[in-house]
Scaffold this active site. Structure first.
Site, PDB file in Angstrom:
ATOM      1  N   ASP A 190       0.864  -1.183   0.000  1.00 19.74           N
ATOM      2  CA  ASP A 190       0.000   0.000   0.000  1.00 19.74           C
ATOM      3  C   ASP A 190       0.894   1.223   0.000  1.00 19.74           C
ATOM      4  O   ASP A 190       2.028   1.171  -0.498  1.00 19.74           O
ATOM      5  CB  ASP A 190      -0.891  -0.025   1.260  1.00 19.74           C
ATOM      6  N   HIS A 218      -4.167   6.256   3.673  1.00 19.37           N
ATOM      7  CA  HIS A 218      -4.732   4.964   3.282  1.00 19.37           C
ATOM      8  C   HIS A 218      -3.923   3.808   3.865  1.00 19.37           C
ATOM      9  O   HIS A 218      -4.470   2.882   4.476  1.00 19.37           O
ATOM     10  CB  HIS A 218      -4.793   4.857   1.758  1.00 19.37           C
ATOM     11  N   SER A 369     -11.445  -1.267   0.710  1.00 17.99           N
ATOM     12  CA  SER A 369     -10.070  -1.258   1.229  1.00 17.99           C
ATOM     13  C   SER A 369     -10.014  -1.625   2.695  1.00 17.99           C
ATOM     14  O   SER A 369      -9.045  -2.239   3.158  1.00 17.99           O
ATOM     15  CB  SER A 369      -9.440   0.135   1.083  1.00 17.99           C
TER      16      SER A 369
END
Length: 426
Positions: A190, A218, A369
């Protein structure tokens, strides 16, 4: 359970080939985020009985958002990114090949394809070659020509993958670091992870793109949902995590090459379960890297994305043997924006999920996610070290945990059912 019997055989044999809750469902790579023009318009508030018309409107909105996302990326970074033959974004002027020898390289260079790099991805025993496309030739045309010139090799572009949930870079953030070395059962591919108290002392990181590692909201959120403890409780609290930043500060980060190298690093370090909350097209290098990692006993969990059920199948979630995860809301209904894969294995909370998003911030997030790490953490508790003969029992244990949703038994929407239904601060 037939599927998981087959899955054991797959691993045993060689194989080919402050959060914006709904308004930022489709995120650009961390270096590109965010501005209001690049976020998904608010979705309608759905009641308990959702009709076909509002779902159709959502589908149209998501389809246009997906087109706009790609168009904007290509426009804003045309010096680094260009479309492939299907319009998917890829690194400009670069082709990648596997299964290639010296004679093939010589043949390619004679035809104007300049050798840039020969690289071996340790941990996967995978050799890759990177060629520069001849001047004046489009990426799509060059790929077709090189594939014809080298029919025994696997030739593809270096596709770019997007995060499947809201996120942005945290340029002033301190990176989370592990207090002590040692084996980690969990891996993350990520953006970088910020030093939030929920994960501090348990995360080791490495960068695979220019400027990486760079903390991102994120990556931090996904990490906290894996190993977080305290106010943000992950599904495998207190476990160690290896995090690979494939974005860094590069507009063309998050490409297939960086993901493949990240998988190699995680495999080298004995990671048993890896979470990838990224989505994009099928890619020959990525497919091979996933296969090689699986052959070494690694289990890969991936999000199906947030482009809606009418979008093309998301990868890597659609690869054989990858655990594809969708998200559900507080009523355990599938998120209307949830994308699709060629199969769905499990569902997990994907709406109003509590996660860390920076060194001192916690927010409520939405997107697939944030469902994937909840499944991955639970899987890692059953499968702490990579071993082919332990895959069957680990998967069986996870299936037994699942709460059946939708049609009785396994179905195309929820897979085997809901995992970690009380996770994510619900």
């Amino acid at each position: 359970m037939r599927k998981w019997t087959a899955l054991i055989l797959i691993f045993a044999l060689p194989m080919s080939g402050t959060a914006q809750r709904v308004t930022a469902q489709i995120a650009l790579p961390p270096a590109q985020l965010p501005d209001a023009a690049r976020t998904l318009p608010p979705l309608p508030n759905l009641g308990p009985n959702v009709g076909a018309e509002p779902l159709a409107r959502i589908g149209d909105t998501l389809a246009q958002a997906r087109i706009d996302r790609i168009t904007n990326l290509l426009r804003d970074h045309r010096d680094r990114i260009e479309p492939d033959h299907g319009g998917q974004p890829a690194v400009r002027g670069i082709l990648i090949a596997t299964g290639i020898d010296d004679a093939m390289i010589a043949r390619a260079t004679e035809k104007g394809f300049r050798l840039l790099e020969r690289d071996r991805i340790e941990g996967l025993d995978l050799d890759i070659v990177r060629f520069a496309v001849p001047d004046g030739r489009s990426l799509a045309r060059a790929q077709k020509q090189l594939a014809k010139l080298l029919p025994d090799a696997e030739v593809d572009v270096d596709h770019i993958y997007f995060t499947s949930g809201p996120g942005s870079p945290l340029p002033a953030a301190t990176l989370a670091r592990a207090a002590a070395s040692g084996k980690a059962s969990l891996g993350l591919i990520d953006g970088g992870v910020a030093a939030h108290p929920a994960v501090t002392g348990r995360v080791s990181q490495r960068g695979f793109a220019a400027g990486a590692p760079v903390a991102s909201s994120h990556g931090t959120a996904v990490a906290s949902l894996l190993v977080g403890s305290g106010p943000v409780q992950g599904s495998a609290p207190g476990q160690r995590l290896l995090a690979a930043d494939v974005y860094g500060a590069d507009p063309a980060g998050g490409n297939a090459s960086t993901i493949a190298r990240a998988l190699g690093w995680l495999a080298q370090n004995g990671v048993a379960v890896t979470t990838i909350s990224l989505v994009g097209p099928d890619n020959k290098l990525l497919a091979l890297a996933v296969s090689r990692a699986q052959q070494r006993g690694m289990l890969i969990v991936a999000a199906v994305g947030n482009d809606g059920p009418a979008a093309p199948p998301a990868y890597p979630a659609s690869y054989r043997g990858v655990f594809a995860v969708t998200g559900v809301d507080a009523r355990n209904r599938a998120l209307p924006e949830a994308g699709r894969a060629r199969h769905v294995d499990f569902a997990a909370p994907g709406d109003d999920v509590l996660a860390a998003t920076g060194p001192d911030s916690v927010d409520r997030l939405r997107g697939t996610s944030f469902a994937a790490p909840l499944v991955a953490g639970r899987l890692a508790l059953h499968y702490p070290t990579p071993a082919i003969d332990r895959i069957g029992p680990a998967v069986s244990a996870l299936v037994m945990e699942a709460r059946d949703l939708g049609q009785r038994g396994r179905d195309k929407t929820y897979g085997h059912g809901l995992i970690c239904g009380d996770c994510g601060g619900r």
